[in-house]
Design an enzyme around this catalytic site. Structure first.
Site, mmCIF file in Angstrom:
data_model
loop_
_atom_site.group_PDB
_atom_site.id
_atom_site.type_symbol
_atom_site.label_atom_id
_atom_site.label_comp_id
_atom_site.label_asym_id
_atom_site.label_seq_id
_atom_site.Cartn_x
_atom_site.Cartn_y
_atom_site.Cartn_z
ATOM 1 N N CYS A 57 0.828 -1.209 0.000
ATOM 2 C CA CYS A 57 0.000 0.000 0.000
ATOM 3 C C CYS A 57 0.860 1.257 0.000
ATOM 4 O O CYS A 57 0.675 2.154 -0.825
ATOM 5 C CB CYS A 57 -0.925 -0.019 1.219
ATOM 6 S SG CYS A 57 -1.946 1.444 1.321
ATOM 7 N N CYS A 80 -1.589 1.748 -3.004
ATOM 8 C CA CYS A 80 -2.564 2.813 -2.798
ATOM 9 C C CYS A 80 -1.968 4.228 -2.783
ATOM 10 O O CYS A 80 -2.473 5.123 -3.465
ATOM 11 C CB CYS A 80 -3.296 2.649 -1.462
ATOM 12 S SG CYS A 80 -3.349 0.992 -0.793
ATOM 13 N N LYS A 116 -0.045 5.439 -5.959
ATOM 14 C CA LYS A 116 -1.069 5.449 -7.003
ATOM 15 C C LYS A 116 -1.953 6.677 -6.889
ATOM 16 O O LYS A 116 -2.196 7.393 -7.851
ATOM 17 C CB LYS A 116 -1.896 4.147 -6.879
ATOM 18 C CG LYS A 116 -2.960 3.906 -7.898
ATOM 19 C CD LYS A 116 -4.348 4.299 -7.502
ATOM 20 C CE LYS A 116 -4.864 3.968 -6.150
ATOM 21 N NZ LYS A 116 -5.544 2.709 -6.010
ATOM 22 N N LYS A 117 -2.407 6.965 -5.668
ATOM 23 C CA LYS A 117 -3.303 8.115 -5.486
ATOM 24 C C LYS A 117 -2.569 9.425 -5.801
ATOM 25 O O LYS A 117 -3.165 10.352 -6.372
ATOM 26 C CB LYS A 117 -3.840 8.120 -4.047
ATOM 27 C CG LYS A 117 -4.913 9.174 -3.752
ATOM 28 C CD LYS A 117 -6.300 8.742 -4.142
ATOM 29 C CE LYS A 117 -7.374 9.813 -4.019
ATOM 30 N NZ LYS A 117 -7.915 10.006 -2.683
ATOM 31 N N GLY A 143 -5.594 -5.508 -18.882
ATOM 32 C CA GLY A 143 -6.331 -5.876 -17.670
ATOM 33 C C GLY A 143 -7.584 -5.033 -17.559
ATOM 34 O O GLY A 143 -7.655 -3.938 -18.137
ATOM 35 N N TYR A 200 -9.404 -3.106 -11.142
ATOM 36 C CA TYR A 200 -9.313 -1.705 -10.730
ATOM 37 C C TYR A 200 -7.915 -1.128 -10.918
ATOM 38 O O TYR A 200 -7.755 0.054 -11.235
ATOM 39 C CB TYR A 200 -9.847 -1.512 -9.301
ATOM 40 C CG TYR A 200 -8.902 -1.872 -8.185
ATOM 41 C CD1 TYR A 200 -8.049 -0.926 -7.627
ATOM 42 C CD2 TYR A 200 -8.865 -3.162 -7.658
ATOM 43 C CE1 TYR A 200 -7.190 -1.253 -6.596
ATOM 44 C CE2 TYR A 200 -8.001 -3.504 -6.627
ATOM 45 C CZ TYR A 200 -7.165 -2.546 -6.103
ATOM 46 O OH TYR A 200 -6.310 -2.871 -5.080
ATOM 47 N N GLU A 216 -7.294 2.146 -13.092
ATOM 48 C CA GLU A 216 -6.710 3.348 -12.485
ATOM 49 C C GLU A 216 -5.489 3.818 -13.267
ATOM 50 O O GLU A 216 -5.314 5.017 -13.524
ATOM 51 C CB GLU A 216 -6.348 3.065 -11.023
ATOM 52 C CG GLU A 216 -7.591 2.893 -10.162
ATOM 53 C CD GLU A 216 -7.313 2.487 -8.736
ATOM 54 O OE1 GLU A 216 -8.168 2.739 -7.871
ATOM 55 O OE2 GLU A 216 -6.237 1.910 -8.455
ATOM 56 N N HIS A 256 -27.370 21.333 -0.203
ATOM 57 C CA HIS A 256 -27.570 21.950 -1.509
ATOM 58 C C HIS A 256 -26.636 23.128 -1.715
ATOM 59 O O HIS A 256 -26.437 23.889 -0.765
ATOM 60 C CB HIS A 256 -29.027 22.410 -1.620
ATOM 61 C CG HIS A 256 -29.368 22.939 -2.965
ATOM 62 N ND1 HIS A 256 -29.507 22.106 -4.057
ATOM 63 C CD2 HIS A 256 -29.571 24.201 -3.391
ATOM 64 C CE1 HIS A 256 -29.795 22.851 -5.117
ATOM 65 N NE2 HIS A 256 -29.842 24.124 -4.738
ATOM 66 N N GLU A 274 -26.418 15.313 -2.941
ATOM 67 C CA GLU A 274 -27.812 15.451 -2.479
ATOM 68 C C GLU A 274 -28.741 14.527 -3.258
ATOM 69 O O GLU A 274 -29.819 14.161 -2.784
ATOM 70 C CB GLU A 274 -28.291 16.897 -2.542
ATOM 71 C CG GLU A 274 -28.435 17.465 -3.937
ATOM 72 C CD GLU A 274 -28.865 18.940 -3.925
ATOM 73 O OE1 GLU A 274 -29.909 19.235 -3.320
ATOM 74 O OE2 GLU A 274 -28.158 19.787 -4.491
HETATM 75 C C1 FAD Z 1 -1.130 -0.791 -7.567
HETATM 76 C C2 FAD Z 1 -1.967 -1.100 -6.362
HETATM 77 C C3 FAD Z 1 -2.903 -0.189 -5.917
HETATM 78 C C4 FAD Z 1 -3.667 -0.459 -4.801
HETATM 79 N N1 FAD Z 1 -4.585 0.463 -4.413
HETATM 80 C C5 FAD Z 1 -5.342 0.228 -3.319
HETATM 81 C C6 FAD Z 1 -6.278 1.208 -2.866
HETATM 82 O O1 FAD Z 1 -6.440 2.265 -3.479
HETATM 83 N N2 FAD Z 1 -6.997 0.936 -1.763
HETATM 84 C C7 FAD Z 1 -6.840 -0.242 -1.048
HETATM 85 O O2 FAD Z 1 -7.511 -0.432 -0.051
HETATM 86 N N3 FAD Z 1 -5.968 -1.188 -1.463
HETATM 87 C C8 FAD Z 1 -5.214 -0.973 -2.576
HETATM 88 N N4 FAD Z 1 -4.300 -1.915 -2.971
HETATM 89 C C9 FAD Z 1 -4.219 -3.192 -2.225
HETATM 90 C C10 FAD Z 1 -3.390 -3.040 -0.947
HETATM 91 O O3 FAD Z 1 -2.141 -2.507 -1.272
HETATM 92 C C11 FAD Z 1 -3.242 -4.400 -0.279
HETATM 93 O O4 FAD Z 1 -4.511 -4.948 -0.073
HETATM 94 C C12 FAD Z 1 -2.547 -4.276 1.083
HETATM 95 O O5 FAD Z 1 -1.278 -3.700 0.949
HETATM 96 C C13 FAD Z 1 -2.425 -5.654 1.726
HETATM 97 O O6 FAD Z 1 -1.711 -5.566 2.932
HETATM 98 P P1 FAD Z 1 -0.934 -6.832 3.489
HETATM 99 O O7 FAD Z 1 -0.454 -6.453 4.851
HETATM 100 O O8 FAD Z 1 -1.750 -8.037 3.356
HETATM 101 O O9 FAD Z 1 0.295 -7.055 2.511
HETATM 102 P P2 FAD Z 1 1.416 -6.072 1.937
HETATM 103 O O10 FAD Z 1 1.062 -4.648 2.147
HETATM 104 O O11 FAD Z 1 1.672 -6.527 0.557
HETATM 105 O O12 FAD Z 1 2.665 -6.374 2.849
HETATM 106 C C14 FAD Z 1 3.341 -7.589 2.833
HETATM 107 C C15 FAD Z 1 4.789 -7.344 3.167
HETATM 108 O O13 FAD Z 1 5.422 -8.586 3.459
HETATM 109 C C16 FAD Z 1 6.744 -8.533 2.971
HETATM 110 N N5 FAD Z 1 7.212 -9.930 2.848
HETATM 111 C C17 FAD Z 1 6.752 -10.883 2.013
HETATM 112 N N6 FAD Z 1 7.350 -12.062 2.259
HETATM 113 C C18 FAD Z 1 8.225 -11.840 3.291
HETATM 114 C C19 FAD Z 1 9.113 -12.680 4.017
HETATM 115 N N7 FAD Z 1 9.221 -13.980 3.754
HETATM 116 N N8 FAD Z 1 9.864 -12.134 4.992
HETATM 117 C C20 FAD Z 1 9.752 -10.805 5.290
HETATM 118 N N9 FAD Z 1 8.908 -9.976 4.642
HETATM 119 C C21 FAD Z 1 8.150 -10.492 3.663
HETATM 120 C C22 FAD Z 1 6.633 -7.779 1.663
HETATM 121 O O14 FAD Z 1 7.878 -7.225 1.290
HETATM 122 C C23 FAD Z 1 5.589 -6.731 2.028
HETATM 123 O O15 FAD Z 1 6.195 -5.535 2.462
HETATM 124 C C24 FAD Z 1 -3.499 -1.679 -4.082
HETATM 125 C C25 FAD Z 1 -2.551 -2.603 -4.518
HETATM 126 C C26 FAD Z 1 -1.785 -2.324 -5.646
HETATM 127 C C27 FAD Z 1 -0.762 -3.336 -6.098
#
Ligand code: FAD
Length: 453
Positions: free
Chosen positions: A43, A48, A51-52, A177, A180, A184, A438, A443
């Site tokens: 994110c 997120c 991107k924003k 694709g 979303y 975007e 308004h 609204e």
């Molecule tokens: C381009 C894009 C735009 C998005 N826009 C939005 C949005 O506008 N709104 C929204 O709600 N969601 C959005 N998302 C989705 C959102 O980013 C994810 O749903 C969210 O980040 C998930 O959080 P998470 O904690 O599950 O995983 P992540 O945020 O992916 O974190 C996982 C972390 O684990 C680490 N990791 C992985 N394996 C290991 C390991 N073995 N040892 C140590 N570290 C490790 C990775 O490096 C990573 O930093 C977007 C995603 C993308 C790709």
């Protein structure tokens, strides 16, 4: 003396892992968190947030154009991509620092390394080789992009990861694709003046969203000059001189400077030691969890995208928080995945909560639909043709609002507030007795009186 080095070992410093670690530490747990890349996860680093920022950048050109109808003469504006990327990177670095500080302040020990599971209570830190014994392990490793379909020449294509770091803004791009992220990015590039083609094998963009929204977005994108190649796939990418020649399933050829693939993401569960520890995975590699985010191994939990429930940041955060409260805060709780307000930062923007019309009709016999499509007041003087769409899906038997769908400026902000009402179980009568603000576009949500279906 405890048998364990820590109470909780969190693998992954993204939305879910960071929240879980902080809350658990706040409940008095000894917490260690491993992150193999940059703190903040998808994110903050490559999702997120950047991107924003790019979405904001992409909207100025239209704003400058619109200003003319309001009496402004704006000299021809110039855009500099490297400046945007530099400023965006500085902001991401700032946020990353805040994540680190907050974790440290909460008492979480950060390990900058990949970590893998050795058994139900042991995590190995790859950088140091240290084996940490943990009472509970939380897997919050998120997801990663996959480049599908693996057509010849796919190595020439970028994904959203690279799109944030392009040295130059391409003149022509094909975004592959229809989800979303693809929508975007097509909107971002088009807004920045890139000749943009969006290629999608479905007949409309945004599968799973309400059909009226999908239609309205398709029309709006076509009006913005985004070339939509629908019911169409990519068959090859060839590098010819300085450009890319792509061929499509319908035989068409296109010359572009970049191809961005945004067709799928996969849970990050490979080579994590999960199978060896006996953790059950779904066929797509997602970790199977119960409502409390517990895997089939009692000491191992998983939250966020790695479980492939609803892959959004606020959901991962809630799951991480609920996990920490349940396991370390003596306050069990689970996350309701049913009503989730969400936005698509296309231009025009989408905000949606609850059921679309088709899903509502499938689940409820008697459904009433309220719909309004209109030109926003701002567009009158600017002359912009864009229309706003608002739609309310109501259970005809109970009058409960099942879903609200908005396309138009500020839809993301609006839907956050509408989400409160829908989560509370508001009825259409509640919407009706709410006084209008308004003059606003919103609204319309409280003034639609006659069902259209
Ligand atoms: C381009 C894009 C735009 C998005 N826009 C939005 C949005 O506008 N709104 C929204 O709600 N969601 C959005 N998302 C989705 C959102 O980013 C994810 O749903 C969210 O980040 C998930 O959080 P998470 O904690 O599950 O995983 P992540 O945020 O992916 O974190 C996982 C972390 O684990 C680490 N990791 C992985 N394996 C290991 C390991 N073995 N040892 C140590 N570290 C490790 C990775 O490096 C990573 O930093 C977007 C995603 C993308 C790709």
């Amino acid at each position: 003396m405890s048998d364990f080095d820590v109470d909780l070992f969190v693998i992954g410093g993204g939305s879910g892992g960071v929240r879980a670690a902080r809350i658990a530490a706040g409940h008095g747990a000894r917490v260690m968190l491993a992150e193999e890349d940059r703190m903040g996860g998808t994110c903050v680093i490559r999702g997120c947030v950047p991107k924003k920022l790019l979405v904001y950048a992409s909207r100025f050109a239209a704003d400058f154009e619109d200003a003319a109808g309001y009496g402004w003469s704006v000299p021809k504006a110039a855009f500099d991509w490297p400046t945007l990327i530099k400023n965006k990177d500085a902001e991401i670095a700032r946020l990353e620092g805040i994540y680190r500080t907050n974790l440290t302040r909460a008492g979480v020990e950060i390990v900058d390394s990949r970590a893998v599971i050795e058994d139900a209570h042991t995590v190995r830190v790859l950088k140091t080789g240290a084996r940490i014994r943990a009472r509970v392990i939380l897997v919050a490793t998120g997801g990663r992009v996959v480049k599908v379909p693996a057509v010849p020449g796919i190595e020439h294509a970028i994904t959203s990861n690279e799109a944030f770091h392009l040295e130059r803004l391409p003149e022509r791009i094909a975004v592959v694709g229809g989800g979303y992220i693809a929508v975007e990015f097509a909107g971002i590039f088009a807004g920045l003046g890139v000749e943009t083609t969006q290629i999608h094998r479905g007949e409309k963009l945004l599968r799973g969203f309400d059909e009226d929204l999908r239609d309205a977005l398709g029309e709006a994108y076509a009006r913005r000059g985004i070339r939509l190649c629908l019911e169409c796939g990519l068959t090859s990418i060839e590098k010819v001189g300085g450009e890319l020649l792509i061929t499509l399933t319908d035989g068409r050829e296109l010359r572009v400077d970049q191809v961005m693939i945004a067709t799928g993401r996969m849970p990050n569960t490979e080579r994590l030691g999960l199978e060896e520890a006996g953790v059950a995975l779904a066929s797509n590699g997602a970790i199977v969890v119960d409502a409390m985010s517990r895997t089939n191994v009692p000491s191992i939990y998983a939250v966020g995208d790695v479980t492939d429930r609803v892959n959004l940041t606020p959901v991962a955060i809630r799951e991480g928080h609920a996990f920490a409260d349940t396991v370390f805060g003596n306050s069990p709780g689970s996350v309701d995945h049913n009503v989730i307000p969400t936005a698509v930062f296309s231009t025009p923007e989408i905000g949606t909560v609850g059921l679309g019309e088709a899903d509502a009709r499938q689940r409820y016999g008697n459904v009433r639909i309220f719909r309004s499509s209109f030109r926003a007041m701002k567009a009158t003087l600017s002359g912009r043709e864009d229309r706003v769409l608002m739609k309310i899906v109501v259970d005809g038997d109970t009058d409960r609002v099942l879903g609200v769908h908005i396309l138009g400026d500020g839809a993301g902000e609006m839907i956050q507030l509408v989400g409160i009402a829908v989560t509370m179980g508001a009825t259409k009568a509640d919407f009706d007795r709410t006084m209008a603000v308004h003059p606003t576009a919103a609204e319309e949500l409280v003034t639609m009186r006659t069902p259209v279906a």
